[in-house]
Scaffold this active site. Structure first.
Site, PDB file in Angstrom:
ATOM      1  N   ARG A 110       0.828  -1.219   0.000  1.00 51.00           N
ATOM      2  CA  ARG A 110       0.000   0.000   0.000  1.00 51.00           C
ATOM      3  C   ARG A 110       0.862   1.268   0.000  1.00 51.00           C
ATOM      4  NH1 ARG A 110      -4.058  -0.481   4.722  1.00 51.00           N
ATOM      5  NH2 ARG A 110      -4.706   1.558   3.957  1.00 51.00           N
ATOM      6  N   ASN A 117      -8.499   8.930   5.654  1.00 49.94           N
ATOM      7  CA  ASN A 117      -7.475   8.320   4.799  1.00 49.94           C
ATOM      8  C   ASN A 117      -6.097   8.401   5.449  1.00 49.94           C
ATOM      9  OD1 ASN A 117      -9.569   7.951   3.091  1.00 49.94           O
ATOM     10  ND2 ASN A 117      -9.019   9.583   1.669  1.00 49.94           N
ATOM     11  N   HIS A 124      -7.348   8.510  11.247  1.00 51.07           N
ATOM     12  CA  HIS A 124      -6.919   7.112  11.281  1.00 51.07           C
ATOM     13  C   HIS A 124      -5.410   6.940  11.137  1.00 51.07           C
ATOM     14  CE1 HIS A 124     -11.257   5.651  10.182  1.00 51.07           C
ATOM     15  NE2 HIS A 124     -11.147   6.115  11.408  1.00 51.07           N
ATOM     16  N   CYS A 158       7.506   2.939  16.837  1.00 49.86           N
ATOM     17  CA  CYS A 158       7.980   1.817  17.655  1.00 49.86           C
ATOM     18  C   CYS A 158       6.868   1.351  18.590  1.00 49.86           C
ATOM     19  CB  CYS A 158       9.202   2.233  18.463  1.00 49.86           C
ATOM     20  SG  CYS A 158       9.777   0.916  19.553  1.00 49.86           S
ATOM     21  N   CYS A 198      15.496   1.408  20.216  1.00 52.46           N
ATOM     22  CA  CYS A 198      15.433   0.378  21.268  1.00 52.46           C
ATOM     23  C   CYS A 198      15.454  -1.054  20.731  1.00 52.46           C
ATOM     24  CB  CYS A 198      14.207   0.596  22.159  1.00 52.46           C
ATOM     25  SG  CYS A 198      12.666   0.111  21.375  1.00 52.46           S
ATOM     26  N   GLY A 210     -16.931  10.596  -0.456  1.00 48.91           N
ATOM     27  CA  GLY A 210     -16.317   9.290  -0.671  1.00 48.91           C
ATOM     28  C   GLY A 210     -16.101   8.457   0.571  1.00 48.91           C
ATOM     29  N   THR A 211     -17.097   8.449   1.449  1.00 46.98           N
ATOM     30  CA  THR A 211     -16.994   7.534   2.596  1.00 46.98           C
ATOM     31  C   THR A 211     -18.285   6.740   2.744  1.00 46.98           C
ATOM     32  OG1 THR A 211     -16.602   7.314   4.984  1.00 46.98           O
ATOM     33  CG2 THR A 211     -17.679   9.356   4.274  1.00 46.98           C
ATOM     34  N   SER A 212     -18.119   5.466   3.172  1.00 44.61           N
ATOM     35  CA  SER A 212     -19.307   4.642   3.408  1.00 44.61           C
ATOM     36  C   SER A 212     -19.979   5.064   4.713  1.00 44.61           C
ATOM     37  CB  SER A 212     -18.912   3.166   3.478  1.00 44.61           C
ATOM     38  OG  SER A 212     -17.919   2.979   4.471  1.00 44.61           O
ATOM     39  N   ASN A 243     -20.875  11.255  -3.575  1.00 40.58           N
ATOM     40  CA  ASN A 243     -20.521   9.843  -3.550  1.00 40.58           C
ATOM     41  C   ASN A 243     -21.052   9.210  -4.830  1.00 40.58           C
ATOM     42  OD1 ASN A 243     -20.308   6.966  -2.816  1.00 40.58           O
ATOM     43  ND2 ASN A 243     -20.079   7.696  -0.717  1.00 40.58           N
TER      44      ASN A 243
END
Ligand code: OAD
Length: 248
Positions: free
Chosen positions: A72, A104, A121, A129, A152, A189-191, A215
């Site tokens: 991706r 997105n 998101h 990390c 680390c 453009g979102t469900s 949409n």
């Protein structure tokens, strides 16, 4: 079912607003060649979300999860913003769009020139990390999979929100503030089925704001949309922008 006679109605609603915000989803990047999650060619058709996007899946097989994210990441790096991303950046430059809340994890809004972006998101081009919180920007998929923390030695993971995880506190706080300020929202453009993002248009509506949806098909937001424009974001948004430019 809300119906738009002409885009003029939408433009009028946008120009009447004092605090317009936008909520975008995978559909806005579809015309840049990035697959959406749901629908015919959606990413979750081929995979079960919890098999690839959960802390448990990462614990079980970090290499496999990184392979999926590397695929991706390459796709996103090679993609370009489309006219929908550019139109939103222009609307912000014009002082009309106050904030852009996106689900997105790609960087196409930034690359199109949007500035006030709230990433609910996370960001697929950042690795984090799992132990010490060290963060690293990625300009290509990591060479060695799974990548290790240079600080680390623990595993690095994509800095995105997985199923069952809370949203980043700062982004969520900013999204809540803008949502409550908004008197209009452009939902693109979102469900609308993933929460809490899916609740944002409902909150704007409950507060008396106008909901404008773009949409290619109906979504979980459509029942409360004051204006529903059926079409591709990359075709509809430039038309809206042209009409606005003519009126200013
Ligand atoms: P979805 O894949 O659920 O929905 C994409 C939406 O875009 C659908 O409603 C399509 O009809 C619409 N669409 C597709 N192409 C379009 C186009 N060219 N123009 C306009 N609309 C178009 O994607 P999201 O709603 O973004 O979360 O999904 C929400 C979340 O579910 C994602 O952020 C991701 C996923 O699980 C996480 O990974 C945390």
């Amino acid at each position: 079912m809300p119906i738009v006679e002409t885009l003029e109605d939408v433009v009028e609603a946008i120009l009447k607003s004092r605090y317009l915000i936008s909520l975008t989803g995978a559909g806005i990047s579809a015309e840049s060649g990035i697959p959406t999650f749901r629908g015919r060619d959606g990413l979750w058709r081929k995979y079960r979300p919890e098999d690839l996007a959960s802390p448990e899946a990462f614990r079980n097989n970090p290499k496999l999860i990184w392979e999926w994210y590397s695929w991706r990441i390459s796709m996103i790096i090679n993609a370009s913003p489309n006219p929908a991303h550019v139109s939103l950046a222009r609307l912000e430059d014009m002082g009309i769009l106050k904030a852009l809340i996106t689900q997105n994890v790609d960087n196409l809004h930034e690359r199109a020139g949007s500035k006030n972006i709230i990433k609910l998101h996370g960001d697929i081009l950042t690795a984090r990390c799992i132990s010490c919180g060290y963060k690293k920007r990625l300009d290509a998929p990591p060479e060695e999979l799974p990548p290790k923390c240079p600080s680390c030695g623990e595993l690095l993971r994509p800095d995105v929100v997985w199923f069952g995880e809370p949203l980043p506190t700062e982004a969520l706080g900013a999204a809540i503030i803008h949502t409550h300020r908004a008197d209009a929202i452009l939902v693109i453009g979102t469900s609308g089925v993933v929460y809490p993002a899916g609740a944002i248009p409902y909150t704007v509506r409950e507060n008396g704001g106008v909901v404008i949806e773009i949409n290619i098909g109906e979504s979980a937001i459509t029942p409360i949309a004051d204006y529903f424009v059926r079409g591709k974001a990359g075709e509809v948004l430039p038309k809206i922008l042209d009409l606005i430019a003519k009126k200013l």
